[in-house]
Enzyme design. Sequence first.
Site, PDB file in Angstrom:
ATOM      1  N   LYS A   1      -1.805   8.035 -64.953  1.00 54.43           N
ATOM      2  CA  LYS A   1      -1.697   8.409 -63.540  1.00 54.43           C
ATOM      3  C   LYS A   1      -2.506   9.660 -63.248  1.00 54.43           C
ATOM      4  CE  LYS A   1      -0.351   8.442 -59.268  1.00 54.43           C
ATOM      5  NZ  LYS A   1       1.032   8.570 -58.804  1.00 54.43           N
TER       6      LYS A   1
ATOM      7  N   THR B   1       4.757  11.718 -60.262  1.00 55.48           N
ATOM      8  CA  THR B   1       3.567  12.145 -61.002  1.00 55.48           C
ATOM      9  C   THR B   1       3.885  13.452 -61.706  1.00 55.48           C
ATOM     10  OG1 THR B   1       2.133  11.121 -59.357  1.00 55.48           O
ATOM     11  CG2 THR B   1       1.150  12.794 -60.768  1.00 55.48           C
TER      12      THR B   1
ATOM     13  N   LYS C   1      -0.548  19.885 -55.950  1.00 52.66           N
ATOM     14  CA  LYS C   1       0.293  19.686 -57.133  1.00 52.66           C
ATOM     15  C   LYS C   1      -0.448  18.882 -58.208  1.00 52.66           C
ATOM     16  CE  LYS C   1       3.362  16.372 -56.910  1.00 52.66           C
ATOM     17  NZ  LYS C   1       3.021  15.375 -57.965  1.00 52.66           N
TER      18      LYS C   1
END
Length: 304
Positions: A178, A102, A246
């Site tokens: 995503k 990602t 994150k």
Amino acid sequence: MIEPAQKGRVALIGLGSMGSGMAASLLRADFSVAACDVNPEAVARFRETGGEGAANPAEAAKGAAVVVAVVVNAAQTEAVLFGENGAASVMPEGAVFVSSATMDPAIARRLAARLEGTGRHYLDAPMSGGAVRAAEGGLTFLASGSKAAFAGARAALDAMAGTVYELGDEPGQGAAFKMINQLLAGVHIAAACEAMSFAAKQGLDLAKVYEVITKSAGNSWMFENRVPHILDADYSPRSAVDIFVKDLGIVQDMARAEKYPVPVAAAALQMFLMASGAGMGRDDDASVARLYAQVSGAKLPEKA
């Protein structure tokens, strides 16, 4: 010397909870799989299942028609490709690099341009589904890239995936999809944790709360999946708190660049940050419920 691509040979970089399942799925589909990981024990376990162990990405990628990177973030992906013993230097011409981390779409585009300038293909293919689906070969890939990249990676993707979405012909589009998923996932986890801790503060039977909500309009996939961790007081990491530190951080960066407000995602990020700061960063992301309990005095289930 760059070895020619061998049809049916796949390199897999990263044998964590996701990568090990993906490697097993590839082996079941009769691919020849070479894999590496920073943990030598993970490589040894992979060898025991019939795979080929490698010391580094370059060794794994020699002769591979497809190289799949199952690492945490953009920095690790760049190191896998272009760092010391990186895969890009040995990948056969025309081979496909499948990037599953990602990351910010802008970084995906930059990495793709650099690799494709060498005559290899880059498929931007972040995934969703978790370790169980990885082991079953049932992941969902949110992929974008050239027709040649899709064609080269198709058989390997089919072995690892239940669904492959083709979301565009340019890298970066898969990454953007995503991030929308991760925005929702992070918010839903934080909301589920808030709701269950609030229910505990009310003195409710949490198992009954779970039963009722999963049959009601307030349910979500994340509620249904994460609340059992709270009920079992099991915070061993399936997906760690720091993953959403994150990912929601990337959402914030993207939104700031576009001058787009994301206040709900920002609030969720703060909860993951606080949980990480409280020492839970490597614990399961349902640990956000423990943070709520700490600040409110709510009593969550404890290990017997």
